[in-house]
Design an enzyme around this catalytic site. Structure first.
Site, mmCIF file in Angstrom:
data_model
loop_
_atom_site.group_PDB
_atom_site.id
_atom_site.type_symbol
_atom_site.label_atom_id
_atom_site.label_comp_id
_atom_site.label_asym_id
_atom_site.label_seq_id
_atom_site.Cartn_x
_atom_site.Cartn_y
_atom_site.Cartn_z
ATOM 1 N N SER A 129 6.835 44.828 -53.107
ATOM 2 C CA SER A 129 6.257 46.334 -53.700
ATOM 3 C C SER A 129 5.635 46.883 -52.741
ATOM 4 C CB SER A 129 5.512 46.089 -55.358
ATOM 5 O OG SER A 129 5.244 47.182 -55.409
ATOM 6 N N SER A 130 4.499 47.679 -53.114
ATOM 7 C CA SER A 130 3.870 48.452 -52.198
ATOM 8 C C SER A 130 2.555 48.942 -52.777
ATOM 9 C CB SER A 130 4.629 49.654 -51.995
ATOM 10 O OG SER A 130 3.721 50.867 -51.279
ATOM 11 N N TYR B 62 8.990 57.407 -54.196
ATOM 12 C CA TYR B 62 9.017 56.031 -53.700
ATOM 13 C C TYR B 62 7.900 55.139 -54.501
ATOM 14 C CZ TYR B 62 8.105 52.299 -50.628
ATOM 15 O OH TYR B 62 7.741 51.025 -50.056
ATOM 16 N N LYS C 16 8.337 51.648 -57.087
ATOM 17 C CA LYS C 16 7.642 50.305 -56.716
ATOM 18 C C LYS C 16 6.655 50.046 -57.972
ATOM 19 C CE LYS C 16 9.261 49.372 -52.890
ATOM 20 N NZ LYS C 16 10.161 48.197 -52.531
#
Length: 179
Positions: A140-141, A155, A159
């Site tokens: 993920s981020s 984006y 995530k």
């Protein structure tokens, strides 16, 4: 003998960047690694060669994620080389750093197709291949938890969805993984 000897791993987006690093590490730890790539077979072969040069075992699988038939193509390629799965790393992803006002519906749909839909269905279709004690890792981020880069909003949303998938999978597969 490595801690993962006898195990098989699939890493999506393993031909470069973080995915390549993950694939190489799994290979050093003894896993046989399926190196997935979407577009660059040459880069995937370089990753396979690096794993093998370090004493590991690997093979490349090509499948463009985010298009119809993507997951089936990936699993078909995997099944030609392996008879089970111990580690699935959903690393492949795309992004775009553009203001919300400039993102087209097609770009938005592609982001979700690659970053959310593909991992969901890779897990769904991979569960019957996942051996006892198997693991699913979703990359993920930090952007999924912070609103510091509005140009990465779409984006970050993908995530965030991947984080939900991870939490729910831990409830679904957690008891199985501890056997």
């Amino acid at each position: 003998m490595g801690v993962l000897t006898g195990r098989t791993a699939l890493v999506t987006g393993a031909s470069r960047g973080i995915g390549r690093g993950i694939a190489e590490r799994l290979g050093r730890d003894g896993a046989r690694v399926a190196v997935h790539y979407g577009r660059s077979e040459a880069a995937a072969k370089e990753t396979v060669a690096a794993i093998e040069a370090a004493g590991g075992s690997a093979f490349a699988i090509g499948a463009e994620l985010g298009v119809p038939g993507d997951v089936e193509a990936l699993w078909d390629g995997f099944d030609r080389h392996a008879d089970g799965l111990d580690i699935l790393v959903n690393n492949a992803g795309i992004g775009n750093a553009r203001p919300m006002t400039e993102i087209t519906e097609e770009e938005y749909d592609r982001l979700f197709a690659v970053n959310v839909k593909a991992p969901f269905f890779l897990v769904k279709h991979g569960m019957d291949r996942l051996r006892d004690g198997g693991r699913v890792v979703n990359v993920s981020s930090g952007l999924a938890r912070t609103a510091v880069m509005p140009q990465n909003m779409a984006y970050a949303m993908t995530k965030g969805a991947l984080d939900v998938l991870s939490r729910d999978l831990s409830k679904l597969l957690g008891p199985e993984a501890s056997r």
